[in-house]
Write a protein that holds these residues in place. Structure first.
Motif, PDB file in Angstrom:
ATOM      1  N   GLY A 151       0.824  -1.198   0.000  1.00  0.00           N
ATOM      2  CA  GLY A 151       0.000   0.000   0.000  1.00  0.00           C
ATOM      3  C   GLY A 151       0.854   1.242   0.000  1.00  0.00           C
ATOM      4  N   GLY A 152       0.180   2.378  -0.132  1.00  0.00           N
ATOM      5  CA  GLY A 152       0.876   3.650  -0.210  1.00  0.00           C
ATOM      6  C   GLY A 152       1.077   4.040  -1.662  1.00  0.00           C
ATOM      7  N   ALA A 153       1.728   5.147  -1.856  1.00  0.00           N
ATOM      8  CA  ALA A 153       1.991   5.641  -3.210  1.00  0.00           C
ATOM      9  C   ALA A 153       3.453   6.054  -3.317  1.00  0.00           C
ATOM     10  CB  ALA A 153       1.097   6.834  -3.527  1.00  0.00           C
ATOM     11  N   ILE A 154       4.009   5.834  -4.501  1.00  0.00           N
ATOM     12  CA  ILE A 154       5.344   6.338  -4.838  1.00  0.00           C
ATOM     13  C   ILE A 154       5.096   7.243  -6.030  1.00  0.00           C
ATOM     14  CG2 ILE A 154       7.668   5.734  -5.584  1.00  0.00           C
ATOM     15  CD1 ILE A 154       7.245   2.993  -4.261  1.00  0.00           C
ATOM     16  N   SER A 155       5.105   8.556  -5.781  1.00  0.00           N
ATOM     17  CA  SER A 155       4.673   9.485  -6.822  1.00  0.00           C
ATOM     18  C   SER A 155       5.496  10.766  -6.822  1.00  0.00           C
ATOM     19  CB  SER A 155       3.198   9.836  -6.614  1.00  0.00           C
ATOM     20  OG  SER A 155       3.029  10.473  -5.357  1.00  0.00           O
ATOM     21  N   ASN A 156       5.491  11.429  -7.975  1.00  0.00           N
ATOM     22  CA  ASN A 156       6.150  12.731  -8.138  1.00  0.00           C
ATOM     23  C   ASN A 156       7.644  12.691  -7.826  1.00  0.00           C
ATOM     24  OD1 ASN A 156       3.683  13.975  -8.874  1.00  0.00           O
ATOM     25  ND2 ASN A 156       3.145  14.091  -6.701  1.00  0.00           N
ATOM     26  N   ASN A 157       8.288  11.576  -8.135  1.00  0.00           N
ATOM     27  CA  ASN A 157       9.731  11.443  -7.983  1.00  0.00           C
ATOM     28  C   ASN A 157      10.343  11.432  -9.370  1.00  0.00           C
ATOM     29  OD1 ASN A 157       9.857  10.754  -4.982  1.00  0.00           O
ATOM     30  ND2 ASN A 157       8.425   9.229  -5.750  1.00  0.00           N
ATOM     31  N   ARG A 158      11.620  11.802  -9.451  1.00  0.00           N
ATOM     32  CA  ARG A 158      12.257  11.794 -10.768  1.00  0.00           C
ATOM     33  C   ARG A 158      13.744  11.536 -10.611  1.00  0.00           C
ATOM     34  NH1 ARG A 158      14.326  16.843 -12.818  1.00  0.00           N
ATOM     35  NH2 ARG A 158      14.491  18.337 -11.136  1.00  0.00           N
ATOM     36  N   THR A 159      14.381  11.339 -11.752  1.00  0.00           N
ATOM     37  CA  THR A 159      15.825  11.162 -11.787  1.00  0.00           C
ATOM     38  C   THR A 159      16.407  12.121 -12.817  1.00  0.00           C
ATOM     39  OG1 THR A 159      17.608   9.560 -12.026  1.00  0.00           O
ATOM     40  CG2 THR A 159      15.696   9.257 -13.442  1.00  0.00           C
ATOM     41  N   THR A 160      17.611  12.600 -12.550  1.00  0.00           N
ATOM     42  CA  THR A 160      18.248  13.542 -13.464  1.00  0.00           C
ATOM     43  C   THR A 160      19.365  12.891 -14.260  1.00  0.00           C
ATOM     44  OG1 THR A 160      19.756  14.249 -11.706  1.00  0.00           O
ATOM     45  CG2 THR A 160      17.734  15.533 -12.016  1.00  0.00           C
ATOM     46  N   GLY A 161      19.616  11.599 -14.029  1.00  0.00           N
ATOM     47  CA  GLY A 161      20.692  10.890 -14.714  1.00  0.00           C
ATOM     48  C   GLY A 161      20.363  10.611 -16.167  1.00  0.00           C
ATOM     49  N   SER A 162      21.342  10.080 -16.861  1.00  0.00           N
ATOM     50  CA  SER A 162      21.137   9.689 -18.263  1.00  0.00           C
ATOM     51  C   SER A 162      21.466   8.211 -18.402  1.00  0.00           C
ATOM     52  CB  SER A 162      22.008  10.525 -19.190  1.00  0.00           C
ATOM     53  OG  SER A 162      23.375  10.322 -18.871  1.00  0.00           O
ATOM     54  N   GLY A 163      21.021   7.615 -19.494  1.00  0.00           N
ATOM     55  CA  GLY A 163      21.245   6.195 -19.702  1.00  0.00           C
ATOM     56  C   GLY A 163      20.574   5.386 -18.612  1.00  0.00           C
ATOM     57  N   GLU A 164      21.244   4.341 -18.143  1.00  0.00           N
ATOM     58  CA  GLU A 164      20.684   3.493 -17.092  1.00  0.00           C
ATOM     59  C   GLU A 164      20.415   4.283 -15.820  1.00  0.00           C
ATOM     60  OE1 GLU A 164      22.586   0.028 -14.615  1.00  0.00           O
ATOM     61  OE2 GLU A 164      22.054  -0.704 -16.607  1.00  0.00           O
ATOM     62  N   ASP A 165      21.274   5.250 -15.511  1.00  0.00           N
ATOM     63  CA  ASP A 165      21.065   6.065 -14.319  1.00  0.00           C
ATOM     64  C   ASP A 165      19.842   6.954 -14.418  1.00  0.00           C
ATOM     65  OD1 ASP A 165      23.138   5.077 -12.823  1.00  0.00           O
ATOM     66  OD2 ASP A 165      24.572   6.600 -13.486  1.00  0.00           O
ATOM     67  N   GLY A 166      19.313   7.131 -15.607  1.00  0.00           N
ATOM     68  CA  GLY A 166      18.127   7.957 -15.782  1.00  0.00           C
ATOM     69  C   GLY A 166      16.831   7.178 -15.698  1.00  0.00           C
ATOM     70  N   ASP A 167      16.916   5.885 -15.457  1.00  0.00           N
ATOM     71  CA  ASP A 167      15.726   5.044 -15.410  1.00  0.00           C
ATOM     72  C   ASP A 167      15.024   5.135 -14.057  1.00  0.00           C
ATOM     73  OD1 ASP A 167      16.284   4.167 -17.947  1.00  0.00           O
ATOM     74  OD2 ASP A 167      17.247   2.309 -17.302  1.00  0.00           O
ATOM     75  N   GLY A 168      13.722   4.925 -14.080  1.00  0.00           N
ATOM     76  CA  GLY A 168      12.950   4.718 -12.865  1.00  0.00           C
ATOM     77  C   GLY A 168      12.904   5.872 -11.907  1.00  0.00           C
ATOM     78  N   GLY A 169      12.206   6.935 -12.275  1.00  0.00           N
ATOM     79  CA  GLY A 169      12.034   8.045 -11.340  1.00  0.00           C
ATOM     80  C   GLY A 169      11.329   7.613 -10.066  1.00  0.00           C
ATOM     81  N   GLY A 170      10.327   6.741 -10.209  1.00  0.00           N
ATOM     82  CA  GLY A 170       9.600   6.247  -9.039  1.00  0.00           C
ATOM     83  C   GLY A 170      10.301   5.061  -8.408  1.00  0.00           C
ATOM     84  N   VAL A 171      10.460   3.994  -9.206  1.00  0.00           N
ATOM     85  CA  VAL A 171      11.143   2.788  -8.736  1.00  0.00           C
ATOM     86  C   VAL A 171      12.116   2.339  -9.817  1.00  0.00           C
ATOM     87  CG1 VAL A 171      10.907   0.366  -8.051  1.00  0.00           C
ATOM     88  CG2 VAL A 171       9.174   2.029  -7.346  1.00  0.00           C
ATOM     89  N   TYR A 172      13.366   2.177  -9.430  1.00  0.00           N
ATOM     90  CA  TYR A 172      14.390   1.627 -10.309  1.00  0.00           C
ATOM     91  C   TYR A 172      14.657   0.228  -9.781  1.00  0.00           C
ATOM     92  CZ  TYR A 172      18.983   0.899 -12.420  1.00  0.00           C
ATOM     93  OH  TYR A 172      20.041   0.397 -13.121  1.00  0.00           O
ATOM     94  N   ASN A 173      14.545  -0.768 -10.643  1.00  0.00           N
ATOM     95  CA  ASN A 173      14.611  -2.137 -10.164  1.00  0.00           C
ATOM     96  C   ASN A 173      15.674  -2.965 -10.864  1.00  0.00           C
ATOM     97  OD1 ASN A 173      13.736  -4.435  -8.677  1.00  0.00           O
ATOM     98  ND2 ASN A 173      12.768  -5.170 -10.545  1.00  0.00           N
ATOM     99  N   LYS A 174      16.566  -3.529 -10.062  1.00  0.00           N
ATOM    100  CA  LYS A 174      17.519  -4.537 -10.527  1.00  0.00           C
ATOM    101  C   LYS A 174      17.417  -5.756  -9.608  1.00  0.00           C
ATOM    102  CE  LYS A 174      21.131  -2.479 -13.168  1.00  0.00           C
ATOM    103  NZ  LYS A 174      22.568  -2.379 -13.338  1.00  0.00           N
ATOM    104  N   GLY A 175      16.296  -5.872  -8.917  1.00  0.00           N
ATOM    105  CA  GLY A 175      16.073  -6.985  -7.997  1.00  0.00           C
ATOM    106  C   GLY A 175      14.710  -7.593  -8.283  1.00  0.00           C
ATOM    107  N   THR A 176      13.941  -7.806  -7.229  1.00  0.00           N
ATOM    108  CA  THR A 176      12.602  -8.382  -7.328  1.00  0.00           C
ATOM    109  C   THR A 176      11.594  -7.404  -6.737  1.00  0.00           C
ATOM    110  OG1 THR A 176      13.531 -10.600  -7.057  1.00  0.00           O
ATOM    111  CG2 THR A 176      11.170 -10.345  -6.672  1.00  0.00           C
ATOM    112  N   VAL A 177      10.554  -7.112  -7.500  1.00  0.00           N
ATOM    113  CA  VAL A 177       9.476  -6.243  -7.021  1.00  0.00           C
ATOM    114  C   VAL A 177       8.165  -7.000  -7.110  1.00  0.00           C
ATOM    115  CG1 VAL A 177       8.130  -4.146  -7.452  1.00  0.00           C
ATOM    116  CG2 VAL A 177      10.607  -4.092  -7.730  1.00  0.00           C
TER     117      VAL A 177
END
Length: 183
Positions: A151-177
């Motif tokens: 529950g809850g919300a993950i909202s209005n987040n962002r990333t300023t990176g480029s390439g792979e570092d620019g992925d997933g403003g809310g959730v960036y995942n390299k594991g299990t979600v």
């Protein structure tokens, strides 16, 4: 006769007090809270869990099993990324509150290291991880371990990176979600 009446009233009041939930007497505690925010009668795998209030600056109180159950007692402004370290499990209940960045803080809200587990829930409804800007992926949650959201919300987040570092403003995942609820 008056003594019997007084005794009867005292017994009746005592019985009523015993019928009240424990949480009524323990202001500020967060007990009998299933991970997904439902009551024990709804879920057979629920157990009484003592949750600890967290103010966003104190160390997370992990137990001997390297597990912590914390809830936000108010809206929290983070001044640093909350990291769940290898081998640890963090259960965080937003409790209807918002986790946001303090003025001037640029970084993600939560980083889940490889081999760590993060569980997010919101028994109060309306809680959010919001407003974070990360130079690397995952303004809300950067997950390299296991992340489960009830529950809850993950909202209005962002990333300023480029390439792979620019992925997933809310959730960036390299594991299990795994998501059972929330937005």
């Amino acid at each position: 006769n008056m003594k019997k009446r007084i005794l009867s009233v005292l017994i009746a009041v005592t019985m009523l007090i015993c019928m009240l939930p424990t949480a009524v007497f323990a202001a500020g505690t967060h007990t009998n809270h299933c991970v997904c925010g439902e009551q024990e009668s709804v879920h057979s795998n629920c157990k009484d869990i003592e949750w600890t209030a967290w103010n966003g600056t104190d160390a997370i109180p992990y137990d001997s099993n390297k597990t912590a159950y914390v809830y936000l007692s108010d809206d929290i402004e983070l001044t640093a990324t909350l990291t769940v370290a290898y081998g640890k499990t963090l259960y965080l209940c937003l409790n209807g509150n918002t986790l946001s960045p303090a003025s001037g803080f640029t970084g993600g809200a939560i980083k889940v290291n490889s081999g760590a587990t993060f569980v997010l829930t919101d028994c109060g409804g309306g809680g959010a991880i919001s407003g974070f800007t990360s130079p690397t992926g995952g303004g809300g949650v950067r997950n390299n371990g296991t992340f489960t959201m009830y529950g809850g919300a993950i909202s209005n987040n962002r990333t300023t990176g480029s390439g792979e570092d620019g992925d997933g403003g809310g959730v960036y995942n390299k594991g299990t979600v795994t998501m059972y609820g929330g937005t």
